[in-house]
Scaffold this motif. Sequence first.
Motif, short mmCIF file in Angstrom:
data_model
loop_
_atom_site.label_atom_id
_atom_site.label_comp_id
_atom_site.label_asym_id
_atom_site.label_seq_id
_atom_site.Cartn_x
_atom_site.Cartn_y
_atom_site.Cartn_z
N ALA A 113 0.84 -1.20 0.00
CA ALA A 113 0.00 0.00 0.00
C ALA A 113 0.87 1.25 0.00
O ALA A 113 0.59 2.23 -0.70
N MET A 114 1.96 1.18 0.76
CA MET A 114 2.89 2.30 0.83
C MET A 114 3.50 2.57 -0.54
O MET A 114 3.59 3.70 -0.99
N GLY A 115 3.89 1.48 -1.20
CA GLY A 115 4.45 1.60 -2.55
C GLY A 115 3.48 2.25 -3.50
O GLY A 115 3.86 3.12 -4.29
N TYR A 147 1.59 9.55 -5.25
CA TYR A 147 2.09 10.84 -4.78
C TYR A 147 3.02 11.46 -5.82
O TYR A 147 2.98 12.65 -6.09
N LEU A 148 3.84 10.61 -6.43
CA LEU A 148 4.79 11.10 -7.43
C LEU A 148 4.06 11.65 -8.66
O LEU A 148 4.52 12.59 -9.29
N LYS A 149 2.91 11.03 -8.96
CA LYS A 149 2.13 11.51 -10.11
C LYS A 149 1.54 12.87 -9.83
O LYS A 149 1.48 13.73 -10.71
N SER A 150 1.06 13.06 -8.59
CA SER A 150 0.35 14.30 -8.27
C SER A 150 1.29 15.43 -7.85
O SER A 150 0.90 16.58 -7.83
N SER A 151 2.53 15.11 -7.52
CA SER A 151 3.43 16.17 -7.07
C SER A 151 4.50 16.40 -8.14
O SER A 151 4.53 15.73 -9.16
N LYS A 152 5.35 17.37 -7.90
CA LYS A 152 6.36 17.70 -8.91
C LYS A 152 7.71 17.06 -8.61
O LYS A 152 8.74 17.52 -9.09
N LEU A 153 7.68 16.01 -7.83
CA LEU A 153 8.93 15.35 -7.49
C LEU A 153 9.51 14.61 -8.69
O LEU A 153 8.77 14.04 -9.49
N SER A 154 10.83 14.65 -8.82
CA SER A 154 11.44 13.90 -9.90
C SER A 154 12.43 12.89 -9.31
O SER A 154 12.97 13.09 -8.23
N GLU A 155 12.67 11.84 -10.06
CA GLU A 155 13.57 10.81 -9.55
C GLU A 155 14.99 11.32 -9.61
O GLU A 155 15.45 11.80 -10.65
N LEU A 156 15.66 11.25 -8.49
CA LEU A 156 17.04 11.70 -8.43
C LEU A 156 17.94 10.54 -8.82
O LEU A 156 18.87 10.67 -9.61
N GLN A 179 15.68 -2.37 -3.25
CA GLN A 179 15.62 -1.23 -4.16
C GLN A 179 15.58 0.04 -3.34
O GLN A 179 14.77 0.19 -2.43
N ILE A 180 16.46 0.95 -3.68
CA ILE A 180 16.44 2.24 -3.00
C ILE A 180 16.18 3.30 -4.04
O ILE A 180 16.87 3.36 -5.07
N LYS A 181 15.15 4.12 -3.80
CA LYS A 181 14.82 5.16 -4.75
C LYS A 181 14.78 6.51 -4.05
O LYS A 181 14.26 6.62 -2.95
N PHE A 182 15.34 7.49 -4.73
CA PHE A 182 15.31 8.85 -4.20
C PHE A 182 14.54 9.76 -5.13
O PHE A 182 14.76 9.73 -6.35
N HIS A 206 20.52 22.11 -3.23
CA HIS A 206 19.40 22.25 -2.31
C HIS A 206 18.12 21.62 -2.87
O HIS A 206 17.83 21.78 -4.05
N VAL A 207 17.37 20.96 -1.99
CA VAL A 207 16.07 20.42 -2.39
C VAL A 207 15.00 20.87 -1.39
O VAL A 207 15.29 21.11 -0.23
N LYS A 208 13.78 20.99 -1.90
CA LYS A 208 12.67 21.38 -1.03
C LYS A 208 12.08 20.17 -0.35
O LYS A 208 11.50 20.25 0.71
N GLU A 209 12.18 19.05 -1.04
CA GLU A 209 11.62 17.84 -0.48
C GLU A 209 12.45 16.65 -0.94
O GLU A 209 12.91 16.62 -2.08
N LEU A 210 12.65 15.72 -0.04
CA LEU A 210 13.40 14.52 -0.38
C LEU A 210 12.59 13.32 0.09
O LEU A 210 12.15 13.26 1.23
N LEU A 211 12.38 12.41 -0.83
CA LEU A 211 11.62 11.22 -0.49
C LEU A 211 12.51 10.02 -0.77
O LEU A 211 13.07 9.89 -1.85
#
Lengths: 186, 184
Positions: free
Chosen positions: B83-85, B91-100, B109-112, B122-127
């Motif tokens: 469910a978390m996945g 969340y990634l679809k609805s926000s402007k986060l991009s894969e680092l 698997q580790i994803k940033f 600098h980043v505003k958000e890190l997931l």
Amino acid sequence: MKNNKIFQKSPIVLLVFVFAIGLVSCSSEPTLQSYFVEKSEDPNFISLTLPASILNIAVDSLEADQKEALATLKKLNVLVFRNNQKDLSVFDTESKTVVKILSTSSYTELMKLKAEAYQGSVSYLGSEDALKELIVYAKGGKEGFVLIRVMGDGMNPKYLKPFLEALQSSNASIDDFKGLLPDLGL
Amino acid sequence: MKKILLTAVLLSAVSLGFSQSVFDKYENEKSVSAMVINKSMFSLLAKFEVVADDKETKDFIDIAKSITSLKVFTTTDKEVAAAMGNDVTNYLKSSKLSELMRFSDQEAQIKFYVLEGRDDSHVKELLMFVSGVSKFEDIDINGKTIETVLLSLSGDIDLNKINALITKMNLPQELNKVNQKQKI
């Protein structure tokens, strides 16, 4: 004649006024203070107040900043709820009440932790540079919860290190605390 | 007119609230361990360090002052992990986060993902999303292996100073890999 009528009505007006004020003060946000006072009479709870003097620190031998730090700590207020019943309704009500009080705007939440059935939070009252109260709330599964209030006057984060240093020179022995343990039911 | 304005303000407040709380439901999920640290905690932490004479302490104070929130959720429950996945994907679809970056370490698997900040470092958000940890490392809490880690960090974060944060706060070491891309 007209004046007279108003005069006759005025006690009622006054009464209504007093009643209204009463209502307003009753409906104001509940505080931990009132909760602590209320629950100190409740058999489900164990409440305990520890003065800062229990640390038994020889103040004269402390550095100036350590003295300052220690002076901001007044007392520790502890409230324990032990759940002895199978019925969890009282436990649920009480723990929800505490969480609700802590979520009011006067308290600033610092952090929340949760692991398995255990959860807790740390909050404070006052301003960042002058904490009045540091509140630790911890709830364990079905066993109960503990609420600890570290009360002081102008506790500043910069005092943490000198305070911990001052604690090193504490002469308090374990015996000082042993007397308190029966109260906690440990 | 005032009413319309008020409604607009309220609505935007509500939607803001929602966008911040995609993962908040996990705070109350039974099989999830959670740690939520607010801005006020970080500003207090920054003030604990009265003397900052080493680089790590200085870095820590800087980064602590710039963080507005830190959330870490871990779970050993496979369904919750799935469910978390899903939530991460949505969340990634609805926000402007991009894969680092992403990498697999054996089975894990580790994803940033990041929301870019004012400059490259600098980043505003890190997931960070780590899945399948238990297969490559014997990390355990109370005898259970951790399957999935979701970490979300917001603020004005200097990636170069993240190491100080990990060390001082015992955060998952995987987080440090966020810097590998820059070093290479």
